[in-house]
Motif scaffolding. Structure first.
Motif, PDB file in Angstrom:
ATOM      1  N   PRO A  25       0.808  -1.221   0.000  1.00 23.33           N
ATOM      2  CA  PRO A  25       0.000   0.000   0.000  1.00 23.33           C
ATOM      3  C   PRO A  25       0.840   1.269   0.000  1.00 23.33           C
ATOM      4  O   PRO A  25       1.876   1.340   0.659  1.00 23.33           O
ATOM      5  N   GLY A  26       0.363   2.221  -0.762  1.00 20.65           N
ATOM      6  CA  GLY A  26       0.998   3.524  -0.807  1.00 20.65           C
ATOM      7  C   GLY A  26      -0.013   4.557  -1.236  1.00 20.65           C
ATOM      8  O   GLY A  26      -0.771   4.332  -2.180  1.00 20.65           O
ATOM      9  N   ALA A  27      -0.055   5.672  -0.540  1.00 24.97           N
ATOM     10  CA  ALA A  27      -0.972   6.761  -0.881  1.00 24.97           C
ATOM     11  C   ALA A  27      -0.305   7.682  -1.892  1.00 24.97           C
ATOM     12  O   ALA A  27       0.900   7.931  -1.817  1.00 24.97           O
ATOM     13  N   PHE A  28      -1.081   8.200  -2.835  1.00 25.42           N
ATOM     14  CA  PHE A  28      -0.555   9.191  -3.764  1.00 25.42           C
ATOM     15  C   PHE A  28      -0.429  10.519  -3.025  1.00 25.42           C
ATOM     16  O   PHE A  28      -1.301  10.885  -2.231  1.00 25.42           O
ATOM     17  N   TYR A  71      -6.410   8.539  -3.059  1.00 27.30           N
ATOM     18  CA  TYR A  71      -6.001   7.539  -4.046  1.00 27.30           C
ATOM     19  C   TYR A  71      -4.754   6.822  -3.567  1.00 27.30           C
ATOM     20  O   TYR A  71      -3.898   7.405  -2.895  1.00 27.30           O
ATOM     21  N   ALA A  72      -4.678   5.537  -3.910  1.00 18.35           N
ATOM     22  CA  ALA A  72      -3.577   4.695  -3.440  1.00 18.35           C
ATOM     23  C   ALA A  72      -3.237   3.644  -4.493  1.00 18.35           C
ATOM     24  O   ALA A  72      -3.904   3.534  -5.524  1.00 18.35           O
ATOM     25  N   GLY A 118      -3.841  -0.211 -11.531  1.00 17.89           N
ATOM     26  CA  GLY A 118      -2.953   0.168 -10.437  1.00 17.89           C
ATOM     27  C   GLY A 118      -3.444   1.326  -9.583  1.00 17.89           C
ATOM     28  O   GLY A 118      -2.730   1.792  -8.710  1.00 17.89           O
ATOM     29  N   LEU A 119      -4.652   1.793  -9.823  1.00 24.85           N
ATOM     30  CA  LEU A 119      -5.187   2.957  -9.100  1.00 24.85           C
ATOM     31  C   LEU A 119      -6.391   2.549  -8.267  1.00 24.85           C
ATOM     32  O   LEU A 119      -7.397   2.090  -8.795  1.00 24.85           O
ATOM     33  N   TYR A 120      -6.273   2.751  -6.971  1.00 26.27           N
ATOM     34  CA  TYR A 120      -7.356   2.459  -6.044  1.00 26.27           C
ATOM     35  C   TYR A 120      -7.889   3.772  -5.482  1.00 26.27           C
ATOM     36  O   TYR A 120      -7.137   4.704  -5.248  1.00 26.27           O
ATOM     37  N   GLN A 121      -9.200   3.807  -5.263  1.00 23.26           N
ATOM     38  CA  GLN A 121      -9.849   4.958  -4.643  1.00 23.26           C
ATOM     39  C   GLN A 121     -10.320   4.543  -3.266  1.00 23.26           C
ATOM     40  O   GLN A 121     -10.861   3.443  -3.090  1.00 23.26           O
ATOM     41  N   ILE A 122     -10.132   5.421  -2.302  1.00 21.40           N
ATOM     42  CA  ILE A 122     -10.600   5.191  -0.933  1.00 21.40           C
ATOM     43  C   ILE A 122     -11.503   6.355  -0.551  1.00 21.40           C
ATOM     44  O   ILE A 122     -11.104   7.511  -0.673  1.00 21.40           O
TER      45      ILE A 122
END
Length: 156
Positions: A25-28, A71-72, A118-122
């Protein structure tokens, strides 16, 4: 460990070794002040960060109990599955539970899923007791935490 070679119109890169893991995990973050401010926005679209963080981009601190989107990357598998070699046609929920901690307090999770390759939204809510100032923000999934050093600015 796997060997990785990048191929493009110029040719082949040297082989590098990478570690394959289920979660990373990594946050943009914004590319200012050492890249420590998370890229997040409120429901009205205003970015939630230290005021005047990015020239020409309206920003303001987040408020306790405010809903935000961030985004992460590296949050793992989704349901339904999203193959890495295809464009994602529709958002897909993360298969494993994702948590966000702000000031070491768990944010209320509203939704976490993949919205692009590769882009996740939280979508989450700032903890009610979050103190003012630059507070550490950590994304966790499957027992793995994002790297330290990411912050969200809170105003009370």
């Amino acid at each position: 460990q796997v060997s990785v070679v990048v191929t493009n119109s110029i040719g082949l890169s040297e082989a590098l070794t990478a570690t394959v893991q289920r979660f990373a995990p990594g946050a943009f973050v914004f590319d200012t002040e050492g890249g420590k401010h998370v890229i997040a926005h409120a429901v009205d679209g205003i970015f939630l960060a230290k005021a005047n963080l990015v020239t020409g981009l309206p920003t303001r601190p987040a408020r306790p109990e405010e809903t935000f989107t961030m985004y992460a990357t590296g949050l793992g598998a989704t349901d339904p599955a999203t193959p890495s070699d295809r464009v994602i046609a529709a958002p897909a929920l993360t298969r494993d539970r994702v948590t966000v901690r702000i000031a070491n307090m768990r944010a209320e999770m509203l939704w976490a899923g993949k919205v692009g390759s590769g882009l996740y939204q939280i979508n989450a809510r700032v903890p009610a007791a979050a103190p003012a100032g630059e507070q550490p923000l950590v994304v966790e999934v499957g027992g793995v935490a994002s790297p330290a050093g990411t912050v969200m600015t809170i105003q009370r």
